[in-house]
Design a protein around this motif. Structure first.
Motif, short mmCIF file in Angstrom:
data_model
loop_
_atom_site.label_atom_id
_atom_site.label_comp_id
_atom_site.label_asym_id
_atom_site.label_seq_id
_atom_site.Cartn_x
_atom_site.Cartn_y
_atom_site.Cartn_z
N HIS A 206 0.84 -1.20 0.00
CA HIS A 206 0.00 0.00 0.00
C HIS A 206 0.87 1.25 0.00
O HIS A 206 1.86 1.33 0.73
CB HIS A 206 -0.90 0.02 1.24
N CYS A 207 0.48 2.21 -0.83
CA CYS A 207 1.17 3.49 -0.90
C CYS A 207 0.15 4.55 -1.31
O CYS A 207 -0.75 4.28 -2.12
CB CYS A 207 2.31 3.44 -1.92
N GLU A 208 0.28 5.75 -0.74
CA GLU A 208 -0.68 6.80 -1.03
C GLU A 208 -0.50 7.40 -2.42
O GLU A 208 -1.42 7.99 -2.96
CB GLU A 208 -0.58 7.90 0.03
N GLU A 209 0.69 7.28 -2.99
CA GLU A 209 0.98 7.89 -4.28
C GLU A 209 1.37 6.82 -5.30
O GLU A 209 2.06 5.86 -4.97
CB GLU A 209 2.14 8.89 -4.16
N THR A 210 0.93 7.01 -6.54
CA THR A 210 1.32 6.10 -7.62
C THR A 210 1.88 6.83 -8.83
O THR A 210 2.33 6.19 -9.77
CB THR A 210 0.12 5.25 -8.07
N ARG A 211 1.85 8.15 -8.82
CA ARG A 211 2.37 8.92 -9.95
C ARG A 211 3.89 8.77 -10.03
O ARG A 211 4.53 8.34 -9.07
CB ARG A 211 2.01 10.40 -9.78
N ILE A 218 10.66 10.66 -1.36
CA ILE A 218 10.66 9.44 -0.56
C ILE A 218 9.24 8.92 -0.50
O ILE A 218 8.32 9.65 -0.11
CB ILE A 218 11.18 9.70 0.87
N ARG A 219 9.06 7.68 -0.87
CA ARG A 219 7.72 7.09 -0.90
C ARG A 219 7.71 5.84 -0.02
O ARG A 219 8.57 4.98 -0.14
CB ARG A 219 7.33 6.75 -2.33
N SER A 220 6.72 5.75 0.86
CA SER A 220 6.64 4.67 1.84
C SER A 220 5.59 3.64 1.43
O SER A 220 4.47 4.00 1.05
CB SER A 220 6.28 5.24 3.21
N PHE A 221 5.96 2.36 1.51
CA PHE A 221 5.06 1.24 1.22
C PHE A 221 4.95 0.37 2.46
O PHE A 221 5.95 0.07 3.11
CB PHE A 221 5.60 0.38 0.07
#
Length: 231
Positions: A206-211, A218-221
């Motif tokens: 799950h991640c809030e951003e997909t762009r 920094i993107r958290s999963f």
């Protein structure tokens, strides 16, 4: 218990890994697994410095071949790093760091983690190479980049066609998921991280951003305990 050594045999076709040993992070995540994908910082390079500058396709192709030699823009990236929440950076710095072995990614890892931090670098996490654009076209540099990626999607010959790149993203996801009970931070490249993001989402992360990711984003999963992996 000591963490296992990274083995090149765990990912077929990738044989030249830095043979370090996995390190336990200092701070455990509240999730069973947590991944941080981090796009490299802004490079000091002609078509990143002046993306709106009109250039011929032949010049863009020449520059593309030199892009992997580029270093980071120091002041821009330090300011960008300062804009991140200190708590997020603390968690990233406590995780197991992995990186593409390309210069702009390894320099980003050093910027975020500190130059003394041991980072395990892998060819597996390199950028997806671009095909050549028509040399007779004169466009803004950024539009050449978009055109090159559209040509890649359309099947134009490149060093890594679509199916190979997607297969590599799947192998990268396998690799990240093989690290048990640790948070992992991966320093890599924009388009490869885009493919990897969608592969992780397909597997139940799950991640809030997909762009597509911005420089030094920094993107958290996360994936909750007990959620299945879809293969």
């Amino acid at each position: 218990m000591e963490s296992p050594a990274i083995s090149p045999h765990r990912i077929p076709g990738y044989n030249r890994f830095f043979m370090g040993r996995l390190q336990k992070p200092d701070i455990a995540s509240s999730e069973s697994n947590r991944l941080f994908l981090i796009r490299h910082g802004k490079p000091e390079f002609p078509y990143t410095n002046e993306p709106g500058k009109w250039i011929w396709g032949s010049e863009f192709n020449r520059l593309s071949k030199r892009y992997d030699e580029s270093a980071l823009n120091g002041s821009w990236n330090r300011n960008r790093l300062d804009s991140h929440e200190p708590g997020l950076l603390e968690i990233v710095r406590s995780s197991l760091p992995l990186s593409s072995d390309i210069r702009r990614a390894t320099q980003t890892a050093s910027l975020v983690l500190g130059k003394e931090r041991n980072v395990q670098c892998h060819q597996l996490f390199r950028e997806v190479p671009l095909p050549a654009v028509p040399g007779f076209l004169k466009l803004p540099a950024y539009w050449h980049l978009i055109l090159a990626r559209l040509l890649w999607y359309a099947g134009k010959h490149s060093d890594e066609p679509r199916e190979q790149a997607r297969s590599r993203a799947s192998k990268a996801a396998d690799f990240l998921e093989s690290v048990d009970d640790q948070s992992v931070s991966l320093f890599s490249h924009g388009f490869f991280l885009y493919l990897l993001t969608h592969e992780l989402l397909r597997r139940g992360w799950h991640c809030e951003e997909t762009r597509p990711m911005r420089y030094l984003e920094i993107r958290s999963f996360v994936r909750k305990n007990g959620e299945p992996t879809t293969n």
